[in-house]
Write a protein that holds these residues in place. Structure first.
Motif, PDB file in Angstrom:
ATOM      1  N   LEU A  82      27.048  52.384  41.106  1.00 16.24           N
ATOM      2  CA  LEU A  82      27.873  51.257  40.670  1.00 16.24           C
ATOM      3  C   LEU A  82      28.308  51.553  39.240  1.00 16.24           C
ATOM      4  N   ASP A  83      29.535  52.043  39.098  1.00 23.74           N
ATOM      5  CA  ASP A  83      30.042  52.337  37.770  1.00 23.74           C
ATOM      6  C   ASP A  83      31.025  51.248  37.347  1.00 23.74           C
ATOM      7  N   MET A  84      31.620  51.439  36.196  1.00 24.41           N
ATOM      8  CA  MET A  84      32.538  50.437  35.644  1.00 24.41           C
ATOM      9  C   MET A  84      33.754  50.241  36.544  1.00 24.41           C
ATOM     10  N   LYS A  85      34.297  51.318  37.101  1.00 24.11           N
ATOM     11  CA  LYS A  85      35.487  51.206  37.948  1.00 24.11           C
ATOM     12  C   LYS A  85      35.192  50.419  39.220  1.00 24.11           C
ATOM     13  N   LYS A  86      34.059  50.712  39.850  1.00 27.73           N
ATOM     14  CA  LYS A  86      33.703  49.987  41.068  1.00 27.73           C
ATOM     15  C   LYS A  86      33.442  48.506  40.766  1.00 27.73           C
ATOM     16  N   SER A  87      32.760  48.239  39.656  1.00 25.53           N
ATOM     17  CA  SER A  87      32.496  46.853  39.256  1.00 25.53           C
ATOM     18  C   SER A  87      33.798  46.110  38.989  1.00 25.53           C
ATOM     19  N   LEU A  88      34.703  46.741  38.281  1.00 21.57           N
ATOM     20  CA  LEU A  88      36.005  46.127  37.993  1.00 21.57           C
ATOM     21  C   LEU A  88      36.787  45.885  39.286  1.00 21.57           C
ATOM     22  N   GLY A  89      36.747  46.849  40.197  1.00 22.73           N
ATOM     23  CA  GLY A  89      37.432  46.683  41.478  1.00 22.73           C
ATOM     24  C   GLY A  89      36.908  45.492  42.263  1.00 22.73           C
ATOM     25  N   ILE A  90      35.591  45.345  42.307  1.00 23.20           N
ATOM     26  CA  ILE A  90      34.994  44.195  43.012  1.00 23.20           C
ATOM     27  C   ILE A  90      35.421  42.893  42.349  1.00 23.20           C
ATOM     28  N   LEU A  91      35.396  42.860  41.017  1.00 26.98           N
ATOM     29  CA  LEU A  91      35.819  41.647  40.306  1.00 26.98           C
ATOM     30  C   LEU A  91      37.294  41.332  40.552  1.00 26.98           C
ATOM     31  N   LEU A  92      38.136  42.358  40.604  1.00 27.90           N
ATOM     32  CA  LEU A  92      39.559  42.126  40.871  1.00 27.90           C
ATOM     33  C   LEU A  92      39.791  41.598  42.283  1.00 27.90           C
ATOM     34  N   VAL A  93      39.045  42.117  43.251  1.00 29.67           N
ATOM     35  CA  VAL A  93      39.160  41.611  44.625  1.00 29.67           C
ATOM     36  C   VAL A  93      38.780  40.133  44.659  1.00 29.67           C
ATOM     37  N   ILE A  94      37.651  39.794  44.053  1.00 27.53           N
ATOM     38  CA  ILE A  94      37.200  38.403  44.036  1.00 27.53           C
ATOM     39  C   ILE A  94      38.212  37.530  43.289  1.00 27.53           C
ATOM     40  N   GLY A  95      38.727  38.030  42.169  1.00 26.04           N
ATOM     41  CA  GLY A  95      39.726  37.281  41.406  1.00 26.04           C
ATOM     42  C   GLY A  95      40.994  37.048  42.209  1.00 26.04           C
ATOM     43  N   GLY A  96      41.418  38.044  42.971  1.00 27.97           N
ATOM     44  CA  GLY A  96      42.607  37.889  43.812  1.00 27.97           C
ATOM     45  C   GLY A  96      42.419  36.830  44.878  1.00 27.97           C
ATOM     46  N   VAL A  97      41.244  36.800  45.473  1.00 30.31           N
ATOM     47  CA  VAL A  97      40.949  35.773  46.486  1.00 30.31           C
ATOM     48  C   VAL A  97      40.958  34.390  45.845  1.00 30.31           C
ATOM     49  N   VAL A  98      40.371  34.267  44.682  1.00 25.47           N
ATOM     50  CA  VAL A  98      40.358  32.976  43.985  1.00 25.47           C
ATOM     51  C   VAL A  98      41.771  32.525  43.649  1.00 25.47           C
ATOM     52  N   LEU A  99      42.607  33.445  43.182  1.00 23.71           N
ATOM     53  CA  LEU A  99      44.000  33.101  42.880  1.00 23.71           C
ATOM     54  C   LEU A  99      44.763  32.661  44.123  1.00 23.71           C
ATOM     55  N   LEU A 100      44.579  33.380  45.228  1.00 25.42           N
ATOM     56  CA  LEU A 100      45.250  32.989  46.466  1.00 25.42           C
ATOM     57  C   LEU A 100      44.809  31.602  46.897  1.00 25.42           C
ATOM     58  N   LYS A 101      43.538  31.341  46.837  1.00 22.84           N
ATOM     59  CA  LYS A 101      43.001  30.053  47.273  1.00 22.84           C
ATOM     60  C   LYS A 101      43.504  28.920  46.375  1.00 22.84           C
ATOM     61  N   SER A 102      43.547  29.161  45.079  1.00 21.20           N
ATOM     62  CA  SER A 102      43.961  28.103  44.148  1.00 21.20           C
ATOM     63  C   SER A 102      45.454  27.831  44.225  1.00 21.20           C
ATOM     64  N   GLY A 103      46.226  28.781  44.743  1.00 21.25           N
ATOM     65  CA  GLY A 103      47.672  28.613  44.840  1.00 21.25           C
ATOM     66  C   GLY A 103      48.122  27.845  46.051  1.00 21.25           C
ATOM     67  N   ILE A 104      47.187  27.527  46.950  1.00 24.45           N
ATOM     68  CA  ILE A 104      47.580  26.836  48.193  1.00 24.45           C
ATOM     69  C   ILE A 104      47.012  25.446  48.221  1.00 24.45           C
TER      70      ILE A 104
END
Length: 104
Positions: A82-104
């Motif tokens: 688990l490096d910085m890139k993988k951690s950032l990728g997981i956070l971006l995926v979760i952030g994208g889901v949150v943004l999609l959910k909040s936009g509807i």
């Protein structure tokens, strides 16, 4: 009820995806059966969740949460790094889901 079905779909998909690593290219029977059962339950539960939730929201949450959780299973169970890139990728995926959910 839609989010309950969606949670079941996510857990089943993560289980099925996690079993893929153990199949040896679908040469090992028990893990292969786990993949089939996991994905079967996942798609069935996802289809039931769509009776209550919009397709875009349900699929985004299912795919995003499944991706993030499967990556975490890889780190915890299969001892993948688990490096910085993988951690950032997981956070971006979760952030994208949150943004999609909040936009509807």
């Amino acid at each position: 009820m839609g989010y309950l079905w969606l949670a079941i779909a996510i857990i089943a998909e993560v289980f099925g995806s996690s079993m893929l690593k153990l199949t040896g290219g679908f040469k090992k029977l028990v893990p292969t059966i786990g993949v089939i059962i996991g994905y079967g339950i996942a798609f069935y539960a996802l289809s039931l969740s769509l009776s209550y939730l919009p397709l875009g929201v349900a699929y985004a949450i299912w795919a995003g949460a499944g991706t993030a959780l499967t990556a975490l299973v890889g780190v915890v169970v299969y001892k993948e790094g688990l490096d910085m890139k993988k951690s950032l990728g997981i956070l971006l995926v979760i952030g994208g889901v949150v943004l999609l959910k909040s936009g509807i």
